[in-house]
Design a protein around this motif. Structure first.
Motif, PDB file in Angstrom:
ATOM      1  N   LEU A  17       0.823  -1.103  -0.003  1.00 35.73           N
ATOM      2  CA  LEU A  17       0.107   0.017  -0.035  1.00 35.73           C
ATOM      3  C   LEU A  17       0.822   1.200  -0.010  1.00 35.73           C
ATOM      4  CD1 LEU A  17      -2.812  -1.149   2.631  1.00 35.73           C
ATOM      5  CD2 LEU A  17      -2.947  -0.661   0.081  1.00 35.73           C
ATOM      6  N   ARG A  18       1.897   1.231   0.709  1.00 39.35           N
ATOM      7  CA  ARG A  18       2.834   2.446   0.727  1.00 39.35           C
ATOM      8  C   ARG A  18       3.296   2.484  -0.554  1.00 39.35           C
ATOM      9  NH1 ARG A  18       5.071   4.116   5.866  1.00 39.35           N
ATOM     10  NH2 ARG A  18       4.016   3.077   7.641  1.00 39.35           N
ATOM     11  N   ASN A  19       3.575   1.488  -1.313  1.00 33.27           N
ATOM     12  CA  ASN A  19       4.429   1.760  -2.792  1.00 33.27           C
ATOM     13  C   ASN A  19       3.276   1.644  -3.780  1.00 33.27           C
ATOM     14  OD1 ASN A  19       7.292   1.490  -2.333  1.00 33.27           O
ATOM     15  ND2 ASN A  19       6.676   0.160  -0.868  1.00 33.27           N
ATOM     16  N   GLY A  20       1.935   1.770  -3.641  1.00 34.95           N
ATOM     17  CA  GLY A  20       1.061   2.229  -4.512  1.00 34.95           C
ATOM     18  C   GLY A  20       0.407   0.870  -5.126  1.00 34.95           C
ATOM     19  N   ASN A  21       0.849  -0.239  -4.750  1.00 36.55           N
ATOM     20  CA  ASN A  21       0.566  -1.641  -5.184  1.00 36.55           C
ATOM     21  C   ASN A  21      -0.800  -2.015  -4.746  1.00 36.55           C
ATOM     22  OD1 ASN A  21       2.886  -1.777  -6.625  1.00 36.55           O
ATOM     23  ND2 ASN A  21       3.892  -2.451  -5.063  1.00 36.55           N
ATOM     24  N   VAL A  22      -2.087  -1.401  -5.096  1.00 33.49           N
ATOM     25  CA  VAL A  22      -3.109  -1.422  -4.081  1.00 33.49           C
ATOM     26  C   VAL A  22      -3.913  -2.623  -4.479  1.00 33.49           C
ATOM     27  CG1 VAL A  22      -5.499  -0.405  -3.601  1.00 33.49           C
ATOM     28  CG2 VAL A  22      -3.500   0.966  -3.980  1.00 33.49           C
ATOM     29  N   LYS A  23      -4.009  -2.904  -5.617  1.00 34.51           N
ATOM     30  CA  LYS A  23      -4.799  -4.302  -6.183  1.00 34.51           C
ATOM     31  C   LYS A  23      -3.771  -5.443  -5.673  1.00 34.51           C
ATOM     32  CE  LYS A  23      -6.700  -2.283 -10.410  1.00 34.51           C
ATOM     33  NZ  LYS A  23      -6.932  -2.599 -11.833  1.00 34.51           N
ATOM     34  N   THR A  24      -2.605  -5.549  -5.713  1.00 36.50           N
ATOM     35  CA  THR A  24      -1.986  -6.570  -5.190  1.00 36.50           C
ATOM     36  C   THR A  24      -2.055  -6.937  -3.654  1.00 36.50           C
ATOM     37  OG1 THR A  24      -0.277  -6.194  -6.724  1.00 36.50           O
ATOM     38  CG2 THR A  24       0.144  -7.819  -5.211  1.00 36.50           C
ATOM     39  N   ALA A  25      -2.088  -5.722  -2.790  1.00 36.28           N
ATOM     40  CA  ALA A  25      -2.302  -5.528  -1.580  1.00 36.28           C
ATOM     41  C   ALA A  25      -3.733  -6.162  -1.299  1.00 36.28           C
ATOM     42  CB  ALA A  25      -2.077  -4.210  -0.880  1.00 36.28           C
TER      43      ALA A  25
END
Length: 394
Positions: A129-137
């Motif tokens: 989430l901190r790195n913008g990988n929302v879907k993967t998270a």
């Protein structure tokens, strides 16, 4: 060695339990302020109607408007109630999860292993989430059934505001957030709102709208004169320069990189308010382990001193995290074979080659069995196994 240090683990997990509680406090305060503001305005309007004995039709219209305002307030409060319930539920779930630590007797218990696996998943979700990988998270959280442990909405707010600052060069969302959290920002003495207002002032000048810039300064910048007067004075001097100026103090103020700085400052401030560490928990935990492995050989300029099996020696990967860490303090040192990475002890004694380098007996024996000779990986010199001398550890 198998005992769990619950106090240390709870200290590391402090942001995990505090984040939803801080969000809950903000939601309650904002809804309280909104309710007080609306009800006071409605009360004032009703008092005016009671005193005014004028047009009945106007009184009906005013009452209809007040009813609509109260109905709108009711809908908003229902939404707030749902959000409060969700945050309270998340706080309870997180407290229950951490409370399990007191029931574990050792790290080898299957129950603790399952808990640790879930913990690793939520740490990875936080990192993504901190790195913008929302879907993967979100996928990882769903697969691990830990959606209630992810602060997705908070990070989405951070990312959308950062995107608006960096790409759209707009301060509107960030300023709206500052207005909603002004009292909290004042407590931590944050100047984020001033920086945003200053950037708007700079953009007016960049667009050649000096009168609008002066009006903006009178309305928004002067309020910060008690703490930011030198910067306000420099900003006003900016009116005499063009965006293409080469004068260093003012050139930096026109620099487009200020938008990136504002985005970083916004993230830093919101993390501070919600008790989130500035770096991912994954990095903190990795650095805890790396600090125990870092030795003078890891930071040597001579790559020959580096151990291929040491994560700290890998400068392009984990070595980056260990760069600013102190050297580990070992009362008792362990000898590790450079070839195999295995510990050298009485069962696998260290062997000294004629050139002075030391490797483990098992590694040299295996090399001699395969190639007939021993080749030193540091100097490429060849020897026979009988030339190696056994060393004794004292």
């Amino acid at each position: 060695m198998d005992k769990i240090n619950v106090d240390h683990m709870l200290a590391i997990e402090e942001p995990f339990i505090k984040a939803p509680l801080e969000q809950l406090k903000r939601v309650v305060r904002q809804s309280q302020k909104q309710t007080e503001r609306e009800t006071s305005q409605v009360s004032a309007a009703l008092s005016g109607l009671a005193k005014d004995k004028g047009n009945t039709a106007e009184a009906h219209n005013t009452l209809d408007e007040l009813i609509n305002r109260l109905q709108t307030l009711k809908r908003k409060l229902e939404e707030v109630r749902d959000e409060e319930s969700l945050l309270i539920q998340r706080s309870k779930q997180r407290a229950t999860d951490l409370n399990q630590l007191s029931s574990f007797e050792s790290a080898s218990q299957p129950e603790f292993q399952r808990w640790s696996r879930a913990r690793l998943d939520r740490i990875l979700v936080d990192f993504m989430l901190r790195n913008g990988n929302v879907k993967t998270a979100e996928l990882l959280a769903q697969n691990g059934n830990i959606e209630h442990f992810a602060d997705t909405s908070l990070f989405l707010l951070v990312m959308s505001t950062e995107r608006e600052l960096r790409e759209n060069h707009s301060c509107s969302s960030a300023l709206q957030w500052c207005a909603e959290n002004r009292s909290a920002l004042r407590k931590i003495q944050s100047s984020l709102e001033f920086e945003l207002r200053l950037q708007e002032f700079i953009e007016y000048i960049r667009q050649g709208q000096n009168p609008a810039a002066i009006a903006h300064a009178k309305k928004h910048l002067i309020a910060w004169s008690d703490t930011q007067m030198p910067r306000i004075q420099r900003a006003m001097t900016l009116l005499a320069f063009s965006p293409e100026t080469m004068c260093p103090p003012y050139r930096s103020m026109f620099d487009e990189a200020r938008w990136d700085q504002l985005a970083c400052e916004f993230r830093s401030v919101i993390f501070c308010l919600f008790n989130l560490p500035p770096q991912p928990l994954l990095h903190l935990l990795l650095q805890t382990g790396l600090s125990a492995l870092k030795t003078p050989a890891c930071v040597s300029d001579d790559s020959v001193e580096h151990n291929r099996n040491c994560p700290v020696c890998q400068a392009d990967t984990l070595g980056k995290l260990a760069r600013d860490l102190p050297l580990s303090h070992h009362v008792n040192s362990n000898l590790v074979c450079r070839i195999s990475g295995e510990k050298m002890d009485e069962n696998n004694p260290p062997m000294r080659l004629p050139n002075g380098y030391v490797y483990s007996f098992n590694s040299l024996s295996e090399m001699a069995a395969k190639h007939g000779k021993i080749r030193c990986p540091r100097t490429n010199e060849s020897f026979i196994l009988n030339e190696a001398k056994k060393l004794f550890i004292s």
